[in-house]
Design a protein around this motif. Structure first.
Motif, PDB file in Angstrom:
ATOM      1  N   TRP A  26       0.831  -1.195   0.000  1.00 16.27           N
ATOM      2  CA  TRP A  26       0.000   0.000   0.000  1.00 16.27           C
ATOM      3  C   TRP A  26       0.867   1.247   0.000  1.00 16.27           C
ATOM      4  O   TRP A  26       1.950   1.269   0.582  1.00 16.27           O
ATOM      5  CB  TRP A  26      -0.888   0.037   1.244  1.00 16.27           C
ATOM      6  CG  TRP A  26      -1.960  -1.006   1.269  1.00 16.27           C
ATOM      7  CD1 TRP A  26      -1.887  -2.227   1.873  1.00 16.27           C
ATOM      8  CD2 TRP A  26      -3.252  -0.922   0.675  1.00 16.27           C
ATOM      9  NE1 TRP A  26      -3.061  -2.916   1.693  1.00 16.27           N
ATOM     10  CE2 TRP A  26      -3.924  -2.137   0.963  1.00 16.27           C
ATOM     11  CE3 TRP A  26      -3.913   0.061  -0.073  1.00 16.27           C
ATOM     12  CZ2 TRP A  26      -5.217  -2.395   0.536  1.00 16.27           C
ATOM     13  CZ3 TRP A  26      -5.212  -0.190  -0.500  1.00 16.27           C
ATOM     14  CH2 TRP A  26      -5.851  -1.405  -0.200  1.00 16.27           C
ATOM     15  N   ASP A  45      -4.754   5.999  -0.985  1.00 20.33           N
ATOM     16  CA  ASP A  45      -5.436   4.710  -1.068  1.00 20.33           C
ATOM     17  C   ASP A  45      -5.083   4.033  -2.388  1.00 20.33           C
ATOM     18  O   ASP A  45      -5.949   3.748  -3.224  1.00 20.33           O
ATOM     19  CB  ASP A  45      -6.944   4.907  -0.927  1.00 20.33           C
ATOM     20  CG  ASP A  45      -7.628   3.656  -0.386  1.00 20.33           C
ATOM     21  OD1 ASP A  45      -6.916   2.749   0.080  1.00 20.33           O
ATOM     22  OD2 ASP A  45      -8.864   3.596  -0.430  1.00 20.33           O
ATOM     23  N   SER A  64     -10.945   2.713  -4.094  1.00 19.14           N
ATOM     24  CA  SER A  64     -11.945   3.500  -3.375  1.00 19.14           C
ATOM     25  C   SER A  64     -12.623   2.601  -2.348  1.00 19.14           C
ATOM     26  O   SER A  64     -12.550   1.374  -2.426  1.00 19.14           O
ATOM     27  CB  SER A  64     -12.977   4.087  -4.340  1.00 19.14           C
ATOM     28  OG  SER A  64     -13.709   3.051  -4.957  1.00 19.14           O
ATOM     29  N   ASP A  65     -13.303   3.175  -1.387  1.00 23.39           N
ATOM     30  CA  ASP A  65     -13.851   2.410  -0.276  1.00 23.39           C
ATOM     31  C   ASP A  65     -14.852   1.339  -0.704  1.00 23.39           C
ATOM     32  O   ASP A  65     -14.926   0.281  -0.105  1.00 23.39           O
ATOM     33  CB  ASP A  65     -14.520   3.348   0.733  1.00 23.39           C
ATOM     34  CG  ASP A  65     -13.497   4.058   1.602  1.00 23.39           C
ATOM     35  OD1 ASP A  65     -12.340   3.607   1.607  1.00 23.39           O
ATOM     36  OD2 ASP A  65     -13.858   5.051   2.246  1.00 23.39           O
ATOM     37  N   ASN A  81      -3.224  -1.488   4.895  1.00 23.85           N
ATOM     38  CA  ASN A  81      -3.171  -0.082   4.532  1.00 23.85           C
ATOM     39  C   ASN A  81      -2.923   0.761   5.782  1.00 23.85           C
ATOM     40  O   ASN A  81      -2.955   0.264   6.907  1.00 23.85           O
ATOM     41  CB  ASN A  81      -4.436   0.363   3.778  1.00 23.85           C
ATOM     42  CG  ASN A  81      -5.686   0.342   4.646  1.00 23.85           C
ATOM     43  OD1 ASN A  81      -5.687  -0.177   5.763  1.00 23.85           O
ATOM     44  ND2 ASN A  81      -6.766   0.894   4.122  1.00 23.85           N
ATOM     45  N   LYS A  87      -7.867  -2.309   5.668  1.00 18.28           N
ATOM     46  CA  LYS A  87      -7.820  -3.272   4.569  1.00 18.28           C
ATOM     47  C   LYS A  87      -6.521  -4.067   4.614  1.00 18.28           C
ATOM     48  O   LYS A  87      -5.463  -3.546   4.978  1.00 18.28           O
ATOM     49  CB  LYS A  87      -7.926  -2.559   3.215  1.00 18.28           C
ATOM     50  CG  LYS A  87      -9.244  -1.846   2.991  1.00 18.28           C
ATOM     51  CD  LYS A  87      -9.247  -1.093   1.666  1.00 18.28           C
ATOM     52  CE  LYS A  87     -10.552  -0.320   1.476  1.00 18.28           C
ATOM     53  NZ  LYS A  87     -10.566   0.460   0.216  1.00 18.28           N
ATOM     54  N   ASP A 144     -11.629  -6.108   3.139  1.00 19.74           N
ATOM     55  CA  ASP A 144     -12.032  -4.913   3.881  1.00 19.74           C
ATOM     56  C   ASP A 144     -12.435  -5.356   5.290  1.00 19.74           C
ATOM     57  O   ASP A 144     -13.493  -5.964   5.472  1.00 19.74           O
ATOM     58  CB  ASP A 144     -13.186  -4.218   3.174  1.00 19.74           C
ATOM     59  CG  ASP A 144     -13.479  -2.848   3.758  1.00 19.74           C
ATOM     60  OD1 ASP A 144     -13.245  -2.655   4.966  1.00 19.74           O
ATOM     61  OD2 ASP A 144     -13.940  -1.972   3.009  1.00 19.74           O
TER      62      ASP A 144
END
Length: 355
Positions: free
Chosen positions: A29, A34, A51-52, A332, A337, A351
Protein backbone atom coordinates in the motif's frame (compact mmCIF):
# COMPACT_ATOMS: atom_id res chain seq x y z
CA UNK A 1 -8.39 -26.24 8.16
CA UNK A 2 -10.17 -27.00 11.43
CA UNK A 3 -11.27 -23.41 12.08
CA UNK A 4 -14.82 -22.49 13.07
CA UNK A 5 -16.71 -21.70 9.87
CA UNK A 6 -17.93 -18.47 11.46
CA UNK A 7 -14.51 -16.91 10.94
CA UNK A 8 -14.21 -17.84 7.26
CA UNK A 9 -14.53 -14.88 4.90
CA UNK A 10 -16.61 -15.96 1.87
CA UNK A 11 -15.19 -15.27 -1.60
CA UNK A 12 -17.97 -12.74 -2.26
CA UNK A 13 -16.59 -10.50 0.50
CA UNK A 14 -13.13 -10.19 -1.08
CA UNK A 15 -12.13 -7.78 -3.83
CA UNK A 16 -10.20 -9.80 -6.42
CA UNK A 17 -7.85 -7.76 -8.59
CA UNK A 18 -7.27 -9.61 -11.86
CA UNK A 19 -4.90 -8.55 -14.61
CA UNK A 20 -1.52 -10.06 -13.90
CA UNK A 21 -0.81 -13.08 -16.07
CA UNK A 22 1.78 -14.77 -13.83
CA UNK A 23 2.70 -15.02 -10.16
CA UNK A 24 2.36 -11.79 -8.19
CA UNK A 25 5.54 -11.64 -6.13
CA UNK A 26 4.87 -8.51 -4.08
CA UNK A 27 2.24 -5.97 -3.07
CA UNK A 28 2.34 -2.81 -0.96
CA UNK A 29 0.00 0.00 0.00
CA UNK A 30 0.96 3.61 -0.50
CA UNK A 31 1.81 5.04 2.95
CA UNK A 32 -0.54 8.03 2.43
CA UNK A 33 -2.93 7.51 -0.48
CA UNK A 34 -5.44 4.71 -1.07
CA UNK A 35 -3.25 3.14 -3.75
CA UNK A 36 -2.03 -0.45 -3.90
CA UNK A 37 1.01 -1.47 -5.94
CA UNK A 38 1.76 -5.00 -7.15
CA UNK A 39 4.62 -6.56 -9.09
CA UNK A 40 4.64 -9.79 -11.04
CA UNK A 41 6.68 -12.29 -13.03
CA UNK A 42 4.61 -11.14 -16.03
CA UNK A 43 6.99 -8.13 -16.23
CA UNK A 44 4.38 -5.61 -15.14
CA UNK A 45 3.80 -3.52 -12.07
CA UNK A 46 0.30 -2.27 -11.42
CA UNK A 47 -1.11 0.57 -9.37
CA UNK A 48 -4.68 -0.03 -8.20
CA UNK A 49 -6.81 2.95 -7.17
CA UNK A 50 -8.82 1.55 -4.28
CA UNK A 51 -11.94 3.50 -3.37
CA UNK A 52 -13.85 2.41 -0.28
CA UNK A 53 -16.72 0.70 -2.05
CA UNK A 54 -15.33 -0.23 -5.44
CA UNK A 55 -15.15 -3.89 -6.46
CA UNK A 56 -13.63 -2.84 -9.80
CA UNK A 57 -10.87 -0.32 -9.03
CA UNK A 58 -9.04 1.61 -11.71
CA UNK A 59 -5.81 -0.05 -12.76
CA UNK A 60 -2.60 1.50 -14.10
CA UNK A 61 -0.30 -0.97 -15.89
CA UNK A 62 3.46 -0.33 -15.94
CA UNK A 63 5.31 -2.58 -18.38
CA UNK A 64 8.97 -3.57 -18.00
CA UNK A 65 10.60 -3.98 -21.39
CA UNK A 66 14.32 -3.82 -22.17
CA UNK A 67 15.55 -4.16 -25.75
CA UNK A 68 12.40 -6.04 -26.66
CA UNK A 69 12.68 -8.44 -23.70
CA UNK A 70 10.35 -8.48 -20.72
CA UNK A 71 11.77 -8.54 -17.20
CA UNK A 72 10.21 -10.19 -14.17
CA UNK A 73 9.57 -7.93 -11.18
CA UNK A 74 10.75 -9.20 -7.82
CA UNK A 75 10.17 -6.17 -5.58
CA UNK A 76 8.18 -2.93 -5.58
CA UNK A 77 7.89 -0.22 -2.95
CA UNK A 78 5.89 3.01 -2.84
CA UNK A 79 7.15 6.22 -1.26
CA UNK A 80 4.91 8.70 0.57
CA UNK A 81 2.80 9.48 -2.44
CA UNK A 82 4.87 10.52 -5.40
CA UNK A 83 6.97 7.55 -6.51
CA UNK A 84 7.00 3.79 -7.04
CA UNK A 85 10.30 1.87 -7.11
CA UNK A 86 10.49 -1.49 -8.89
CA UNK A 87 13.33 -3.99 -8.93
CA UNK A 88 13.55 -6.68 -11.58
CA UNK A 89 15.63 -9.68 -12.60
CA UNK A 90 17.60 -7.60 -15.12
CA UNK A 91 19.39 -5.82 -12.25
CA UNK A 92 17.71 -2.46 -12.80
CA UNK A 93 15.86 -0.31 -10.30
CA UNK A 94 13.27 1.91 -11.95
CA UNK A 95 11.52 4.86 -10.33
CA UNK A 96 8.03 5.68 -11.60
CA UNK A 97 5.59 8.49 -10.96
CA UNK A 98 2.14 7.39 -9.83
CA UNK A 99 0.79 8.35 -13.28
CA UNK A 100 2.95 5.54 -14.74
CA UNK A 101 5.65 7.72 -16.29
CA UNK A 102 9.28 6.69 -15.80
CA UNK A 103 11.34 9.12 -13.74
CA UNK A 104 14.68 7.32 -13.35
CA UNK A 105 16.37 4.15 -14.53
CA UNK A 106 19.15 3.34 -12.09
CA UNK A 107 22.25 1.62 -13.38
CA UNK A 108 22.41 -2.09 -14.05
CA UNK A 109 24.16 -4.63 -11.84
CA UNK A 110 24.59 -8.33 -12.09
CA UNK A 111 21.72 -10.49 -10.90
CA UNK A 112 18.20 -9.67 -9.71
CA UNK A 113 17.13 -6.92 -7.34
CA UNK A 114 16.20 -8.90 -4.23
CA UNK A 115 14.66 -6.12 -2.11
CA UNK A 116 13.94 -2.39 -2.05
CA UNK A 117 13.39 0.07 0.80
CA UNK A 118 12.69 3.83 0.87
CA UNK A 119 13.99 5.94 3.72
CA UNK A 120 11.35 7.84 5.72
CA UNK A 121 11.87 11.06 3.79
CA UNK A 122 11.52 9.32 0.42
CA UNK A 123 14.81 10.83 -0.72
CA UNK A 124 16.86 7.63 -0.97
CA UNK A 125 16.03 4.19 -2.32
CA UNK A 126 18.07 1.28 -1.02
CA UNK A 127 18.32 -1.93 -3.04
CA UNK A 128 19.72 -5.39 -2.36
CA UNK A 129 21.59 -7.00 -5.27
CA UNK A 130 23.76 -9.97 -6.06
CA UNK A 131 26.98 -7.95 -5.69
CA UNK A 132 26.12 -5.58 -2.87
CA UNK A 133 23.75 -2.86 -1.72
CA UNK A 134 23.03 0.16 -3.92
CA UNK A 135 21.86 3.45 -2.48
CA UNK A 136 20.37 6.04 -4.81
CA UNK A 137 19.53 9.69 -4.25
CA UNK A 138 16.38 10.09 -6.32
CA UNK A 139 16.44 13.85 -5.93
CA UNK A 140 19.13 14.29 -8.56
CA UNK A 141 19.54 10.74 -9.87
CA UNK A 142 22.94 10.28 -8.23
CA UNK A 143 23.84 6.69 -7.32
CA UNK A 144 26.32 5.66 -4.68
CA UNK A 145 27.20 1.97 -4.65
CA UNK A 146 28.21 -0.07 -1.60
CA UNK A 147 29.59 -3.59 -1.99
CA UNK A 148 30.16 -4.79 1.56
CA UNK A 149 29.25 -8.40 0.79
CA UNK A 150 30.99 -10.81 -1.51
CA UNK A 151 27.85 -12.91 -1.54
CA UNK A 152 24.30 -12.18 -2.58
CA UNK A 153 22.65 -9.38 -0.56
CA UNK A 154 19.15 -10.61 0.23
CA UNK A 155 17.58 -7.82 2.26
CA UNK A 156 18.05 -4.27 3.52
CA UNK A 157 16.43 -2.00 6.09
CA UNK A 158 16.87 1.63 7.12
CA UNK A 159 17.70 2.48 10.72
CA UNK A 160 17.62 6.25 10.19
CA UNK A 161 17.71 8.40 7.09
CA UNK A 162 21.51 8.02 7.10
CA UNK A 163 22.15 4.49 8.39
CA UNK A 164 20.92 1.11 7.20
CA UNK A 165 21.63 -2.61 7.51
CA UNK A 166 22.22 -5.32 4.92
CA UNK A 167 22.20 -9.12 5.13
CA UNK A 168 23.36 -11.80 2.74
CA UNK A 169 23.83 -15.46 1.90
CA UNK A 170 27.12 -15.58 3.86
CA UNK A 171 25.25 -15.15 7.15
CA UNK A 172 26.75 -11.74 7.94
CA UNK A 173 24.93 -8.50 8.74
CA UNK A 174 26.50 -5.07 8.19
CA UNK A 175 25.34 -1.68 9.45
CA UNK A 176 26.33 1.05 7.03
CA UNK A 177 26.20 4.82 6.83
CA UNK A 178 25.75 7.07 3.81
CA UNK A 179 29.05 8.54 2.55
CA UNK A 180 31.17 5.93 4.38
CA UNK A 181 32.95 3.27 2.35
CA UNK A 182 33.07 0.65 5.12
CA UNK A 183 30.46 -0.69 7.55
CA UNK A 184 30.27 1.06 10.91
CA UNK A 185 29.38 -2.26 12.59
CA UNK A 186 29.11 -5.92 11.62
CA UNK A 187 27.12 -8.69 13.28
CA UNK A 188 28.28 -12.29 12.89
CA UNK A 189 26.52 -15.22 14.48
CA UNK A 190 24.18 -16.83 11.97
CA UNK A 191 25.50 -20.05 10.45
CA UNK A 192 23.46 -19.87 7.23
CA UNK A 193 21.94 -17.29 4.91
CA UNK A 194 20.06 -14.40 6.53
CA UNK A 195 16.69 -13.93 4.84
CA UNK A 196 15.37 -10.77 6.49
CA UNK A 197 16.43 -7.97 8.84
CA UNK A 198 14.19 -5.40 10.54
CA UNK A 199 14.99 -2.49 12.85
CA UNK A 200 12.52 -1.88 15.64
CA UNK A 201 10.52 1.39 15.34
CA UNK A 202 13.02 3.29 17.50
CA UNK A 203 16.12 1.85 15.81
CA UNK A 204 17.42 0.30 19.04
CA UNK A 205 17.29 -3.38 18.11
CA UNK A 206 17.81 -5.20 14.81
CA UNK A 207 15.98 -8.51 14.32
CA UNK A 208 17.30 -11.07 11.85
CA UNK A 209 16.09 -14.48 10.71
CA UNK A 210 17.94 -17.21 8.89
CA UNK A 211 17.98 -20.61 7.25
CA UNK A 212 19.77 -21.71 10.44
CA UNK A 213 16.26 -21.71 12.07
CA UNK A 214 17.05 -18.93 14.55
CA UNK A 215 15.89 -15.39 15.17
CA UNK A 216 18.55 -13.09 16.62
CA UNK A 217 18.25 -9.63 18.15
CA UNK A 218 21.22 -7.25 17.88
CA UNK A 219 22.14 -3.93 19.46
CA UNK A 220 24.60 -1.30 18.29
CA UNK A 221 25.93 -1.33 21.88
CA UNK A 222 27.39 -4.84 21.68
CA UNK A 223 28.95 -7.26 19.19
CA UNK A 224 27.14 -10.44 20.20
CA UNK A 225 23.40 -10.87 19.89
CA UNK A 226 21.11 -9.67 22.67
CA UNK A 227 18.82 -12.69 22.27
CA UNK A 228 19.34 -15.91 20.32
CA UNK A 229 15.86 -17.35 19.79
CA UNK A 230 15.62 -21.00 18.80
CA UNK A 231 12.37 -20.31 17.06
CA UNK A 232 11.49 -22.89 14.44
CA UNK A 233 12.28 -26.29 12.94
CA UNK A 234 12.70 -25.05 9.34
CA UNK A 235 13.86 -21.99 7.45
CA UNK A 236 12.53 -18.68 8.79
CA UNK A 237 11.26 -16.54 5.93
CA UNK A 238 10.67 -13.19 7.61
CA UNK A 239 10.37 -11.20 10.82
CA UNK A 240 8.20 -8.16 11.48
CA UNK A 241 7.89 -5.71 14.38
CA UNK A 242 4.69 -4.37 15.79
CA UNK A 243 4.92 -0.58 15.89
CA UNK A 244 3.32 -0.74 19.33
CA UNK A 245 1.93 -3.41 21.61
CA UNK A 246 -1.81 -4.02 21.31
CA UNK A 247 -3.55 -0.71 21.97
CA UNK A 248 -5.88 -2.29 24.54
CA UNK A 249 -3.11 -3.75 26.69
CA UNK A 250 0.19 -2.91 28.34
CA UNK A 251 2.16 -5.49 26.38
CA UNK A 252 5.70 -4.70 25.29
CA UNK A 253 6.82 -4.34 21.69
CA UNK A 254 6.26 -7.61 19.82
CA UNK A 255 8.23 -9.38 17.10
CA UNK A 256 6.63 -11.93 14.77
CA UNK A 257 8.54 -14.65 12.92
CA UNK A 258 7.22 -16.79 10.05
CA UNK A 259 8.68 -20.10 8.91
CA UNK A 260 8.36 -22.90 6.40
CA UNK A 261 7.47 -25.14 9.36
CA UNK A 262 3.96 -23.53 9.14
CA UNK A 263 4.31 -21.77 12.51
CA UNK A 264 4.23 -18.08 13.43
CA UNK A 265 6.05 -17.08 16.60
CA UNK A 266 5.16 -14.00 18.66
CA UNK A 267 8.03 -12.85 20.86
CA UNK A 268 8.39 -10.52 23.82
CA UNK A 269 11.63 -8.77 22.85
CA UNK A 270 12.35 -7.50 26.36
CA UNK A 271 12.76 -11.08 27.59
CA UNK A 272 13.40 -12.89 24.32
CA UNK A 273 10.53 -15.15 25.32
CA UNK A 274 7.67 -16.67 23.31
CA UNK A 275 4.26 -15.10 23.87
CA UNK A 276 2.46 -17.59 21.65
CA UNK A 277 2.81 -19.76 18.57
CA UNK A 278 0.09 -19.46 15.94
CA UNK A 279 -0.59 -22.85 14.38
CA UNK A 280 -3.52 -22.76 11.93
CA UNK A 281 -1.44 -22.69 8.73
CA UNK A 282 -0.87 -26.14 7.25
CA UNK A 283 2.19 -25.27 5.14
CA UNK A 284 5.02 -22.75 5.08
CA UNK A 285 4.26 -19.13 6.01
CA UNK A 286 5.81 -16.58 3.66
CA UNK A 287 4.64 -13.26 5.04
CA UNK A 288 3.27 -11.59 8.18
CA UNK A 289 2.19 -7.99 8.82
CA UNK A 290 0.93 -6.17 11.93
CA UNK A 291 -2.00 -3.78 11.77
CA UNK A 292 -1.00 -0.15 12.45
CA UNK A 293 -2.59 -0.21 15.93
CA UNK A 294 -0.77 -3.42 16.88
CA UNK A 295 -4.00 -5.29 17.63
CA UNK A 296 -3.95 -7.73 14.71
CA UNK A 297 -1.57 -9.77 12.58
CA UNK A 298 -2.16 -10.87 8.99
CA UNK A 299 -0.33 -13.91 7.62
CA UNK A 300 -0.16 -15.73 4.31
CA UNK A 301 1.58 -18.80 2.97
CA UNK A 302 1.80 -21.89 0.81
CA UNK A 303 -1.54 -23.28 1.97
CA UNK A 304 -3.34 -20.46 0.05
CA UNK A 305 -4.74 -19.00 3.27
CA UNK A 306 -4.72 -15.45 4.57
CA UNK A 307 -5.28 -15.49 8.33
CA UNK A 308 -6.08 -12.56 10.62
CA UNK A 309 -5.09 -13.04 14.27
CA UNK A 310 -5.84 -11.20 17.50
CA UNK A 311 -2.53 -10.34 19.16
CA UNK A 312 -4.01 -9.97 22.62
CA UNK A 313 -5.70 -13.40 22.64
CA UNK A 314 -3.56 -15.24 20.07
CA UNK A 315 -6.77 -16.48 18.43
CA UNK A 316 -7.57 -16.75 14.73
CA UNK A 317 -10.46 -14.35 14.07
CA UNK A 318 -10.77 -14.27 10.26
CA UNK A 319 -9.63 -16.56 7.50
CA UNK A 320 -9.76 -16.33 3.71
CA UNK A 321 -8.75 -19.01 1.20
CA UNK A 322 -7.22 -17.64 -1.99
CA UNK A 323 -6.75 -19.51 -5.24
CA UNK A 324 -2.95 -19.58 -5.06
CA UNK A 325 -0.02 -19.57 -2.68
CA UNK A 326 0.36 -16.24 -0.85
CA UNK A 327 3.67 -14.42 -1.28
CA UNK A 328 2.97 -11.22 0.67
CA UNK A 329 0.36 -9.63 2.94
CA UNK A 330 0.12 -5.96 3.91
CA UNK A 331 -2.20 -3.51 5.75
CA UNK A 332 -3.17 -0.08 4.53
CA UNK A 333 -2.20 2.89 6.70
CA UNK A 334 -5.65 3.12 8.32
CA UNK A 335 -5.71 -0.55 9.28
CA UNK A 336 -8.99 -1.06 7.45
CA UNK A 337 -7.82 -3.27 4.57
CA UNK A 338 -5.48 -6.22 4.08
CA UNK A 339 -4.02 -7.01 0.64
CA UNK A 340 -2.38 -10.26 -0.43
CA UNK A 341 -0.50 -11.28 -3.58
CA UNK A 342 -0.83 -14.81 -4.94
CA UNK A 343 0.94 -17.26 -7.23
CA UNK A 344 -2.01 -17.51 -9.64
CA UNK A 345 -1.69 -13.86 -10.71
CA UNK A 346 -4.40 -12.49 -8.43
CA UNK A 347 -4.27 -9.78 -5.78
CA UNK A 348 -6.89 -9.98 -3.02
CA UNK A 349 -8.14 -7.16 -0.80
CA UNK A 350 -10.10 -7.83 2.40
CA UNK A 351 -12.03 -4.91 3.88
CA UNK A 352 -11.83 -5.56 7.62
CA UNK A 353 -14.67 -3.14 8.38
CA UNK A 354 -17.07 -5.43 6.55
CA UNK A 355 -15.99 -8.78 8.00
Amino acid sequence: MDADQGIVIPPSEATVLSGHEREVTTCQWNPVLDLLASGSFDATARIWHMSDDSKNPNELVIRHWMDGCSEKIKSCKMSDGSMLATGSFDGYVRIWRTDGSLRYTLRQYEGPINALKWNKQGSYILSARADGAMISDVGDGYCNTFTFHTNNVLNVDWRTDNTFATCSTDGNIHVCEIERTKPIKSFRGHTDRVNAIRWDPQGHLLASCSDDKTVKLWSMKQDTCVHDIQAHSQRICTVQWSRIGPSKSNMNLILASASLDSLIGLWDVERGACISKLTKHTDGVHSVAFSPDGNYLASGGRDNYVHIWSIQSGQLIHSYKASGSISEVCWNSRGSKVAASASDGKVFVLDMRKV
